[in-house]
Design a protein around this motif. Structure first.
Motif, mmCIF file in Angstrom:
data_model
loop_
_atom_site.group_PDB
_atom_site.id
_atom_site.type_symbol
_atom_site.label_atom_id
_atom_site.label_comp_id
_atom_site.label_asym_id
_atom_site.label_seq_id
_atom_site.Cartn_x
_atom_site.Cartn_y
_atom_site.Cartn_z
ATOM 1 N N ARG A 38 0.856 -1.179 0.000
ATOM 2 C CA ARG A 38 0.000 0.000 0.000
ATOM 3 C C ARG A 38 0.890 1.226 0.000
ATOM 4 N NH1 ARG A 38 -3.804 0.007 4.727
ATOM 5 N NH2 ARG A 38 -5.012 1.396 3.392
ATOM 6 N N GLU A 40 1.764 4.617 1.573
ATOM 7 C CA GLU A 40 1.597 5.420 2.790
ATOM 8 C C GLU A 40 0.386 4.976 3.609
ATOM 9 O OE1 GLU A 40 1.611 9.546 1.663
ATOM 10 O OE2 GLU A 40 3.612 9.396 0.775
ATOM 11 N N GLY A 41 0.034 3.699 3.513
ATOM 12 C CA GLY A 41 -1.086 3.170 4.275
ATOM 13 C C GLY A 41 -2.435 3.738 3.869
ATOM 14 N N ARG A 42 -2.474 4.428 2.715
ATOM 15 C CA ARG A 42 -3.714 5.103 2.317
ATOM 16 C C ARG A 42 -4.408 4.466 1.126
ATOM 17 N NH1 ARG A 42 -2.430 11.359 2.064
ATOM 18 N NH2 ARG A 42 -2.065 10.650 -0.031
ATOM 19 N N THR A 43 -3.704 3.648 0.371
ATOM 20 C CA THR A 43 -4.319 3.070 -0.820
ATOM 21 C C THR A 43 -4.718 1.623 -0.571
ATOM 22 O OG1 THR A 43 -2.233 2.217 -1.710
ATOM 23 C CG2 THR A 43 -2.831 4.484 -2.305
#
Length: 174
Positions: A38, A40-43
């Motif tokens: 992922r 930055e842990g956002r997608t």
């Protein structure tokens, strides 16, 4: 090109086949490890996107009368949010599922009649300009597939892979 029974699908048939090709080309060379990364842990990760693409294929098949069940539906059904605590299926398992369902859905698209496509298919959208029919649901699925291939293509580049190649396989008939 194969000719569908319903002329309403003349634009859907090439889109479906094109998405099948794009799906395989955009995944070409992606490692299993990178498929779970992922940004930055956002997608969402690529595996989730691939599973969502397949959920669309199985949903199309279902609305067209197929009784095939997506073996990984519990991970992806109706765009279920990514859960980092789950162990997702591998890209290879998902590609195998793609090759199982896609020719079946393609044949159902070719066989669908105008009457089949005009049947009501309630989606709960309640939008005046969007009749909730089988045809419009198929169109929504095609649009979602296009979106997901674009998302995977972007992830490809972010993860350092070269851009997708357009090496179409004319022998693939779905």
């Amino acid at each position: 090109m194969d000719t569908p029974k319903s002329s309403k699908l003349e634009i859907i048939i090439p889109a479906f086949r094109g998405h099948s090709q794009s799906f395989l080309m955009v995944l070409d060379g992606i490692s299993e490890e990178d498929g779970l990364k992922r940004i930055e842990g956002r997608t969402n990760h690529i595996v989730w996107m691939v599973g969502n693409f397949l959920d669309m294929r199985y949903a199309m098949g279902s609305v067209l009368g197929l009784n095939e069940e997506f073996e990984f539906k519990d991970f992806f059904l109706q765009g279920k949010a990514l859960d980092e605590n789950l162990e997702y299926p591998s890209l290879q398992e998902l590609k195998d599922s793609f090759h199982k369902i896609s020719p079946l859905v393609y044949n159902k698209l070719l066989e669908a009649s105008d009457e089949d496509l005009e049947k009501a298919f309630p989606m709960g959208m309640n939008i005046d300009f969007f009749p909730e029919t089988v045809l419009n649901f198929v169109g929504m699925c095609i649009g979602r597939e296009d979106y997901l291939c674009g998302q995977i293509g972007l992830m490809r580049r972010i993860l350092g892979y070269e851009g997708m190649k357009y090496d179409f396989d004319e022998n693939m008939k779905y």
